[in-house]
Design an enzyme around this catalytic site. Structure first.
Site, PDB file in Angstrom:
ATOM      1  N   SER A 123       0.849  -1.190   0.000  1.00 55.39           N
ATOM      2  CA  SER A 123       0.000   0.000   0.000  1.00 55.39           C
ATOM      3  C   SER A 123       0.892   1.249   0.000  1.00 55.39           C
ATOM      4  O   SER A 123       1.651   1.467  -0.928  1.00 55.39           O
ATOM      5  CB  SER A 123      -0.961  -0.045   1.191  1.00 55.39           C
ATOM      6  OG  SER A 123      -1.998   0.889   1.052  1.00 55.39           O
ATOM      7  N   ASP A 180      -9.086  -4.840  -6.019  1.00 50.19           N
ATOM      8  CA  ASP A 180      -8.606  -3.842  -5.054  1.00 50.19           C
ATOM      9  C   ASP A 180      -9.259  -2.505  -5.380  1.00 50.19           C
ATOM     10  O   ASP A 180      -8.888  -1.835  -6.345  1.00 50.19           O
ATOM     11  CB  ASP A 180      -7.084  -3.716  -5.115  1.00 50.19           C
ATOM     12  CG  ASP A 180      -6.517  -2.847  -4.001  1.00 50.19           C
ATOM     13  OD1 ASP A 180      -7.316  -2.162  -3.321  1.00 50.19           O
ATOM     14  OD2 ASP A 180      -5.296  -2.856  -3.801  1.00 50.19           O
ATOM     15  N   HIS A 203      -7.357  -5.485  -1.512  1.00 53.36           N
ATOM     16  CA  HIS A 203      -6.210  -4.778  -0.947  1.00 53.36           C
ATOM     17  C   HIS A 203      -5.437  -5.635   0.055  1.00 53.36           C
ATOM     18  O   HIS A 203      -4.328  -5.282   0.436  1.00 53.36           O
ATOM     19  CB  HIS A 203      -6.686  -3.484  -0.285  1.00 53.36           C
ATOM     20  CG  HIS A 203      -5.594  -2.481  -0.069  1.00 53.36           C
ATOM     21  ND1 HIS A 203      -4.839  -1.945  -1.098  1.00 53.36           N
ATOM     22  CD2 HIS A 203      -5.105  -1.920   1.072  1.00 53.36           C
ATOM     23  CE1 HIS A 203      -3.950  -1.100  -0.608  1.00 53.36           C
ATOM     24  NE2 HIS A 203      -4.087  -1.069   0.707  1.00 53.36           N
TER      25      HIS A 203
END
Length: 760
Positions: free
Chosen positions: A609, A693, A730
């Protein structure tokens, strides 16, 4: 190995004009923008072609399969994640072995016996009933639990779940009754008999028909009478079906707080409690006061902790009479954070705040029912300091029925717990097993407190504490065959960031038999450095596998941008200071090499991330320093991140490209826009993302790998790969089998790039 990368269509007619403080108008080309259309046949074909190239590298042998099998064997032990008590009921999360998702169980607290000497695990869990089993909803583990909210009595549970890794959530409700309340048909009689055999005090679970869709980052709270609950959601996107959730890139706007009454079928019946249409990007959090007399609503304009605070003091009356909710602004200028903790019968309300306290403190505000509220921007509120700020970070405050505060602090990225009374008088420290991370679960409705403790080389152990005496007793510990914490070492060191000499903490873990002085140990380093999030220690069997199999070292660099040292530490790695994060991480690598832990050819780094952004930036800036890079779900296009899904909320850390000053910062480090064009050196890199995601959309990775392959694919002989996982998001809630396949591929990538022979 020669790589024949796909010929990704490049459209050089696509560009944007940005305003720059330094250079005036700047034209920036974006030739791979078409990859932002995730549903197009062209993009889907491209993904398949890229995955094929990646698999051809990883599947030269069956190393991934062997690693996956070995890690799965190590994971074959019973583990408990959390325990929560409500009323006489105890809920807990357990994985008996290698299930994709943990199962939630329910048992009466009186059936659990706790060892009085505190040296052995509690007993009686075999009497628990299965409350919620996510594995029955999907065989591949793509149905995952997001939140689990128990009512005060323990008779009702709201839970939200997601599919295929998307951030979109659906809410469902279950009710707990005794088997005597079941209707007496044949099936129920069989269920009653089964429950009696289990000796579980005859609890039964009933699915209620309530179903709520299109929630994201929702805050669920039960009302006082358990006749309904508060939650927040977004409007349904216009161009996405239920089956395609998570593949859209629309910006999420117009979050609202709703009240749902039990028995109403779906969200269309629900009543709006709070909204702010003039600020469509705001996101809301909710909290009922201890006595449920008031509803507090926190309004966040981005990912910063500072928020506005509103209160509805006529909530119960408005629900009962279907009258208007009276919203009063308590804090209306985003000057600090104000997290509600609890209140007394005398109207004293306690809040955790960073107001004039970058390390945080506990304050109280007097709110009487007959006293009108004037917001802090118009009248200085009277704050009473309860627990002053210290020189280390106050992370959270919990209370029990004994009117004591259990305060979790973080000191040099190690957790400590201190106990205070309601007047702020220090009472004692809770002695933890050692340096590490501790999470505490307590409520004001009973005396039971549960504390989970772990560190990099010690598995998570749950302790029980009665708040009447605050004595820490062992409650549940795992038993991992062949594993001994004493075989491993974890130490903390401090090194200087290369440019401004700031001291940065770093954890280093290794097996005691590993040679950490030869300068040749395979090293796996990670970091995050963003959004005020501290990268604390936690136990991972996969990291232990790396230490064992690679005879290696695992490292966490606690770089700036996180919350390790409060607000100033976060701001020192945000916006115009973002380069500090990259310098700090580069400094960590240089320290490890200088101190003879490893060398450049044995150094692998990984981040996810915001940590994926870190990987992209340091690869561009110091391609000579890192041999192997894995970037998970990274933010790679810093000029367009704010235009997709929830990205507009990240401007608190990054700024935004339509601001000339911010543009001048972003354009200098944005991974997509800084790929070296004439270099003959670049780390071996594998980007990992998921096709569902909807937080950091996969186009970030799609565009970055395309640019890397275009600029460097014929100039360097190192692999420039992307791994796109289907039906994944994610990362949160990813099933065990998917997690295992991913880490097996990553460790396989490490071994091939670092030239480490793995013995099976």
């Amino acid at each position: 190995m020669k790589f024949n990368y796909p010929e990704t269509r490049r459209d050089d007619s696509v560009f944007d004009i940005f305003k720059s403080t330094e250079k005036g108008s700047v034209k920036v080309y974006d030739p791979y923008r078409h990859l932002e259309d995730q549903q197009s046949p062209e993009t889907k074909k491209w993904v398949d072609e890229e995955n094929k190239i990646t698999r051809s590298f990883l599947d030269q042998d069956n190393t991934s399969e062997k690693i996956s099998n070995e890690i799965m064997k190590m994971l074959n032990f019973e583990r408990f994640d959390w325990f929560r008590r409500r009323g006489s009921k105890l809920f807990f999360s357990r994985n008996p072995n290698t299930l994709n998702q943990n199962i939630i169980y329910l048992i009466d607290i009186d059936q659990i016996s706790i060892s009085k000497d505190g040296k052995s695990s509690a007993k009686g869990f075999e009497n628990a009933i299965e409350f919620l089993n996510p594995n029955t909803y999907s065989k591949d583990g793509t149905w995952s639990l997001k939140s689990f909210v128990i009512s005060k009595s323990g008779d009702h549970v709201c839970f939200s779940y997601s599919k295929a890794g998307s951030d979109w959530e659906e809410i469902a409700v279950k009710k707990i009754i005794t088997t005597n309340e079941l209707k007496t048909n044949k099936d129920d009689e069989e269920e009653k008999e089964d429950l009696k055999k289990k000796n579980c005090l005859h609890y039964a679970v009933v699915d209620l028909p309530d179903s709520i869709n299109w929630c994201k980052f929702t805050s669920i709270k039960w009302d006082e009478n358990e006749t309904g609950f508060i939650y927040n959601r977004y409007p349904k996107p216009e161009k996405v079906s239920d089956d395609d959730k998570g593949t859209e890139t629309d910006t999420n706007l117009n979050n609202k707080v709703y009240y749902h009454k039990l028995g109403d079928a779906n969200e269309s019946f629900d009543r709006v409690v709070f909204e702010c249409p003039e600020n469509p990007q705001w996101i809301f959090g909710t909290e009922f006061s201890h006595d449920h007399s008031s509803l507090f609503i926190s309004a966040f304009r981005d990912c910063n902790v500072e928020h506005n605070l509103y209160v509805i003091r006529n909530f119960q009356e408005a629900i009962a009479n279907k009258s208007a909710f009276k919203v009063e602004a308590l804090i209306d200028n985003f000057d600090a954070c104000y997290y509600y903790i609890t209140n007394t019968k005398q109207g004293e309300y306690f809040f955790l705040t960073n107001l004039s306290a970058p390390f945080n403190r506990l304050i109280s505000i007097q709110l009487n029912d007959d006293q009108p509220i004037v917001p802090n921007s118009k009248s200085k509120l009277e704050f009473k300091e309860i627990i002053p700020e210290k020189d280390y970070v106050l992370e959270s405050v919990s209370r029990s029925s004994q009117e004591k505060f259990y305060v979790s602090y973080q000191k040099h990225v190690q957790d400590i717990i201190e106990v205070y009374d309601f007047n702020g008088k220090y009472l004692k420290d809770i002695k933890l097993p050692g340096p590490g991370s501790a999470s505490l679960s307590a409520t004001e409705y009973h005396d039971h407190i549960f504390i989970n403790f772990s560190n990099l080389v010690s598995p998570s152990v749950t302790y029980y504490m009665d708040s009447k005496n605050d004595e820490l007793l062992l409650f549940k510990e795992p038993h991992i065959e062949g594993f001994k914490s004493s075989d491993y070492e974890c130490k903390q060191v401090f090194y200087e960031s290369p440019k401004d000499k700031t001291k940065i903490p770093m954890f280093i873990a290794y097996k005691k038999t590993t040679d950490i002085t030869s300068g040749n140990a395979p090293t796996y380093m990670t970091g995050y450095g963003g959004f005020n999030i501290s990268y604390t220690q936690s136990f991972s069997i996969r990291n232990i596998y790396f230490l064992n199999k690679f005879n290696g070292i695992f490292v966490i660099a606690n770089i700036r941008g996180g919350g390790e040292y409060g607000k100033a530490w976060h701001e020192a790695g945000s916006k115009k200071n973002k380069q500090n994060c990259f310098d700090d991480f580069i400094g960590a690598a240089e320290y490890l090499i200088k101190e003879n832990y490893t060398n450049q050819n044995k150094l692998a780094v990984r981040g996810g991330s915001n940590g994926g952004l870190l990987m992209g930036a340091i690869s561009n800036q110091r391609p000579d320093l890192f041999k192997c890079v894995v970037a998970d779900v990274g933010v790679m296009d810093m000029l367009r991140f704010h235009l997709h899904t929830i990205g507009s909320n990240w401007v608190s850390d990054y700024g935004r490209s339509d601001n000339p000053d911010d543009f001048d910062v972003l354009i200098k480090y944005s991974p997509l826009n800084n790929v070296p064009k004439d270099s003959n050196q670049y780390p071996s890199i594998m980007l990992c993302t998921g096709d569902h995601d909807d937080r950091v959309i996969p186009a970030h990775s799609y565009k970055f790998i395309s640019e890397l392959q275009y600029q460097l694919g014929k100039k360097v002989d190192t692999p420039l790969l992307i791994r796109v996982d289907k039906d994944s998001g994610h990362g949160a809630g990813k099933g065990l089998s998917k997690q295992n396949n991913e880490i097996a591929d990553i460790f396989n990538f490490f071994s091939k790039v670092l030239n480490v022979k793995l013995n099976f």
